[in-house]
Scaffold this motif. Structure first.
Motif, PDB file in Angstrom:
ATOM      1  N   ILE A  19       0.839  -1.205   0.000  1.00  0.00           N
ATOM      2  CA  ILE A  19       0.000   0.000   0.000  1.00  0.00           C
ATOM      3  C   ILE A  19       0.869   1.248   0.000  1.00  0.00           C
ATOM      4  O   ILE A  19       0.583   2.221  -0.712  1.00  0.00           O
ATOM      5  CB  ILE A  19      -0.963  -0.013   1.209  1.00  0.00           C
ATOM      6  N   ALA A  20       1.946   1.223   0.766  1.00  0.00           N
ATOM      7  CA  ALA A  20       2.858   2.365   0.817  1.00  0.00           C
ATOM      8  C   ALA A  20       3.468   2.635  -0.556  1.00  0.00           C
ATOM      9  O   ALA A  20       3.569   3.791  -0.979  1.00  0.00           O
ATOM     10  CB  ALA A  20       3.954   2.116   1.846  1.00  0.00           C
ATOM     11  N   ALA A  21       3.861   1.574  -1.249  1.00  0.00           N
ATOM     12  CA  ALA A  21       4.441   1.735  -2.584  1.00  0.00           C
ATOM     13  C   ALA A  21       3.430   2.324  -3.552  1.00  0.00           C
ATOM     14  O   ALA A  21       3.754   3.219  -4.347  1.00  0.00           O
ATOM     15  CB  ALA A  21       4.957   0.391  -3.090  1.00  0.00           C
ATOM     16  N   VAL A  22       2.187   1.840  -3.486  1.00  0.00           N
ATOM     17  CA  VAL A  22       1.137   2.359  -4.372  1.00  0.00           C
ATOM     18  C   VAL A  22       0.863   3.825  -4.067  1.00  0.00           C
ATOM     19  O   VAL A  22       0.767   4.661  -4.982  1.00  0.00           O
ATOM     20  CB  VAL A  22      -0.150   1.511  -4.236  1.00  0.00           C
ATOM     21  N   LEU A  23       0.730   4.163  -2.799  1.00  0.00           N
ATOM     22  CA  LEU A  23       0.450   5.551  -2.425  1.00  0.00           C
ATOM     23  C   LEU A  23       1.579   6.493  -2.837  1.00  0.00           C
ATOM     24  O   LEU A  23       1.338   7.585  -3.355  1.00  0.00           O
ATOM     25  CB  LEU A  23       0.201   5.659  -0.920  1.00  0.00           C
ATOM     26  N   ALA A  24       2.807   6.066  -2.606  1.00  0.00           N
ATOM     27  CA  ALA A  24       3.955   6.899  -2.971  1.00  0.00           C
ATOM     28  C   ALA A  24       4.029   7.092  -4.482  1.00  0.00           C
ATOM     29  O   ALA A  24       4.332   8.192  -4.963  1.00  0.00           O
ATOM     30  CB  ALA A  24       5.245   6.280  -2.445  1.00  0.00           C
ATOM     31  N   GLY A  80       2.660  14.692  -9.400  1.00  0.00           N
ATOM     32  CA  GLY A  80       3.590  15.814  -9.495  1.00  0.00           C
ATOM     33  C   GLY A  80       3.878  16.501  -8.181  1.00  0.00           C
ATOM     34  O   GLY A  80       4.344  17.635  -8.169  1.00  0.00           O
ATOM     35  N   ALA A  81       3.610  15.838  -7.087  1.00  0.00           N
ATOM     36  CA  ALA A  81       3.841  16.456  -5.784  1.00  0.00           C
ATOM     37  C   ALA A  81       5.328  16.510  -5.439  1.00  0.00           C
ATOM     38  O   ALA A  81       5.734  17.220  -4.540  1.00  0.00           O
ATOM     39  CB  ALA A  81       3.084  15.704  -4.701  1.00  0.00           C
ATOM     40  N   GLY A  82       6.140  15.731  -6.146  1.00  0.00           N
ATOM     41  CA  GLY A  82       7.578  15.767  -5.905  1.00  0.00           C
ATOM     42  C   GLY A  82       8.060  14.553  -5.140  1.00  0.00           C
ATOM     43  O   GLY A  82       7.295  13.864  -4.464  1.00  0.00           O
ATOM     44  N   GLY A  83       9.336  14.306  -5.287  1.00  0.00           N
ATOM     45  CA  GLY A  83       9.954  13.147  -4.661  1.00  0.00           C
ATOM     46  C   GLY A  83       9.958  13.204  -3.148  1.00  0.00           C
ATOM     47  O   GLY A  83       9.831  12.176  -2.481  1.00  0.00           O
ATOM     48  N   LYS A  84      10.096  14.405  -2.603  1.00  0.00           N
ATOM     49  CA  LYS A  84      10.134  14.541  -1.145  1.00  0.00           C
ATOM     50  C   LYS A  84       8.793  14.131  -0.520  1.00  0.00           C
ATOM     51  O   LYS A  84       8.758  13.430   0.483  1.00  0.00           O
ATOM     52  CB  LYS A  84      10.492  15.971  -0.765  1.00  0.00           C
ATOM     53  N   VAL A  85       7.701  14.574  -1.116  1.00  0.00           N
ATOM     54  CA  VAL A  85       6.368  14.232  -0.604  1.00  0.00           C
ATOM     55  C   VAL A  85       6.110  12.737  -0.780  1.00  0.00           C
ATOM     56  O   VAL A  85       5.558  12.081   0.110  1.00  0.00           O
ATOM     57  CB  VAL A  85       5.275  15.072  -1.311  1.00  0.00           C
ATOM     58  N   ALA A  86       6.523  12.196  -1.929  1.00  0.00           N
ATOM     59  CA  ALA A  86       6.346  10.763  -2.172  1.00  0.00           C
ATOM     60  C   ALA A  86       7.158   9.956  -1.159  1.00  0.00           C
ATOM     61  O   ALA A  86       6.674   8.942  -0.631  1.00  0.00           O
ATOM     62  CB  ALA A  86       6.766  10.409  -3.594  1.00  0.00           C
ATOM     63  N   ARG A  89       7.453   6.551   3.605  1.00  0.00           N
ATOM     64  CA  ARG A  89       8.041   6.339   4.932  1.00  0.00           C
ATOM     65  C   ARG A  89       6.977   6.276   6.029  1.00  0.00           C
ATOM     66  O   ARG A  89       7.017   5.407   6.898  1.00  0.00           O
ATOM     67  CB  ARG A  89       9.003   7.487   5.199  1.00  0.00           C
ATOM     68  N   THR A  90       6.024   7.178   5.967  1.00  0.00           N
ATOM     69  CA  THR A  90       4.968   7.214   6.970  1.00  0.00           C
ATOM     70  C   THR A  90       4.086   5.967   6.902  1.00  0.00           C
ATOM     71  O   THR A  90       3.754   5.371   7.932  1.00  0.00           O
ATOM     72  CB  THR A  90       4.100   8.470   6.787  1.00  0.00           C
ATOM     73  N   THR A  91       3.737   5.558   5.703  1.00  0.00           N
ATOM     74  CA  THR A  91       2.859   4.399   5.545  1.00  0.00           C
ATOM     75  C   THR A  91       3.558   3.114   5.944  1.00  0.00           C
ATOM     76  O   THR A  91       2.968   2.261   6.626  1.00  0.00           O
ATOM     77  CB  THR A  91       2.336   4.311   4.095  1.00  0.00           C
ATOM     78  N   ILE A  92       4.808   2.953   5.553  1.00  0.00           N
ATOM     79  CA  ILE A  92       5.563   1.759   5.959  1.00  0.00           C
ATOM     80  C   ILE A  92       5.731   1.744   7.475  1.00  0.00           C
ATOM     81  O   ILE A  92       5.563   0.708   8.120  1.00  0.00           O
ATOM     82  CB  ILE A  92       6.926   1.690   5.247  1.00  0.00           C
ATOM     83  N   GLY A  93       6.060   2.891   8.046  1.00  0.00           N
ATOM     84  CA  GLY A  93       6.211   2.968   9.500  1.00  0.00           C
ATOM     85  C   GLY A  93       4.939   2.597  10.230  1.00  0.00           C
ATOM     86  O   GLY A  93       4.965   1.874  11.233  1.00  0.00           O
TER      87      GLY A  93
END
Length: 133
Positions: A28-33, A40-46, A51-55
């Protein structure tokens, strides 16, 4: 009646659920990212989303594993098993707390000051202190 085999099956099922939570959470984290990155939100947001979802999935998985350990200890209670359980719970609690601090960027006991309810209390305290001056 011998309940140890039943407890063993229950513990195994709960541990499998814990593993599935972590694996599915990673998916799910991979799909969301990926979705965030494509928008287009950028790599930092992705990265933060990943990180948040995996955590979060790791934290939930750890809680399930602690439940499995508790049930395992109940199946054949002994002082040694209780001591091992206590050590496992302590280690997993520290690990969970570390992951939570990493995800949220703040200590759990300071989190209340960063939420709306905490802000209201903090503002009320500061206004009261200003009124006393």
């Amino acid at each position: 009646m011998h309940t140890e085999p039943l407890f063993a099956v229950v513990v195994t099922v709960i541990e499998v659920i814990g593993v599935l939570i972590v694996i599915i959470g990673f998916g799910i984290a991979a799909v969301l990212a990926t979705r965030v990155l494509r928008r287009g939100a950028g790599g930092k947001v992705a990265y933060q989303t990943l990180r948040t979802t995996i955590g979060g999935s790791i934290l939930l998985g750890l809680e399930v594993f602690v439940a499995a350990d508790i049930i395992h200890t109940l199946s054949a209670p002994s002082f040694e098993d209780a001591a091992v359980l206590g050590l496992i719970v302590l280690i997993r609690t520290v690990l969970s707390m570390s992951i939570q601090i990493e995800i949220e960027g703040t200590l759990p006991w300071r989190r209340a000051l960063l939420t709306s309810g905490g802000e209201v209390v903090a503002n009320a305290i500061s206004q009261e202190a200003a009124a006393r001056k």
